[in-house]
Design an enzyme around this catalytic site. Sequence first.
Site, PDB file in Angstrom:
ATOM      1  N   SER A 146     -23.564  31.058  -5.115  1.00 41.94           N
ATOM      2  CA  SER A 146     -23.130  30.606  -3.874  1.00 41.94           C
ATOM      3  C   SER A 146     -23.412  31.275  -2.818  1.00 41.94           C
ATOM      4  CB  SER A 146     -21.640  29.859  -4.085  1.00 41.94           C
ATOM      5  OG  SER A 146     -21.351  29.386  -2.846  1.00 41.94           O
ATOM      6  N   TYR A 161     -13.434  32.214  -5.986  1.00 45.64           N
ATOM      7  CA  TYR A 161     -14.723  31.337  -6.205  1.00 45.64           C
ATOM      8  C   TYR A 161     -15.905  32.479  -5.485  1.00 45.64           C
ATOM      9  CZ  TYR A 161     -18.291  27.744  -5.653  1.00 45.64           C
ATOM     10  OH  TYR A 161     -19.657  27.249  -5.538  1.00 45.64           O
TER      11      TYR A 161
END
Length: 255
Positions: A146, A161
Amino acid sequence: MHAFPAERTAIVTGAASRRGIGRAAAHRLARDGWSVGVLDIDGAAVKDLAVELTRTYGVRAAGAGADVGDADAVRAAIAELTAALPPVVALANIAGVSSPTPYLELDDAEWERVLRINLHGVHHVTRAVVPAMVQAGVGRVVCLSSVSAQRGGGTYSRTPYSVAKAGVIGLARSLARELGEHGITANAIAPGPIDTDIMGGTLSDERKAELVGDLVVDRVGTTDDIAAAISFLVGPESGFITGQTLNVDGGLHMH
């Protein structure tokens, strides 16, 4: 290093969500002529998806249920898929969870949940799949990271995350280095803001406009944008690309 077999399978994790990247990738790869093995914690949904892929594209497909964070369940699911399908040449590690919890409110359970699925899960699936690729002398591994790993969050999810997705980049690079001699490439894709449920549900027009303000294109990304990148990186023409992180993010992070 060997050529791609005429009949070959791509395994895609996290493929159950109807609005998710995994499902879009499974459809794209089936459309490209791959046999497809789909894995998700929702086993019933991916078994239905496999039927849909076969009906739509005329390819062989199979689904298996497993929590990617459970190594034993993953090994069993991969064994089930590989027994039902042609040789596995490609793996797309898509399964993941979001985590918008602010760091000062973060507890141990949330930290461990996100790392277990988003990082350990990628390892468990990859470790179960790559021995067959080594034996065949050819393989493609793509891991979904990401832009949050590179920018420290800033889209929706926060610290655990970003940490897990940064670990995915390191894992892909290490796999590239260790497995290259066996004809296997490994790369990461770093999406920017994509209109999926992992962004907290369907994005409102206001939220889309806010996100686009940080981009150099005039829209947020779609699952098909990521599926197209996966299709390229697992294909036969990408064999000289390995250890890389491909940002598919509308220009959000230039490096």
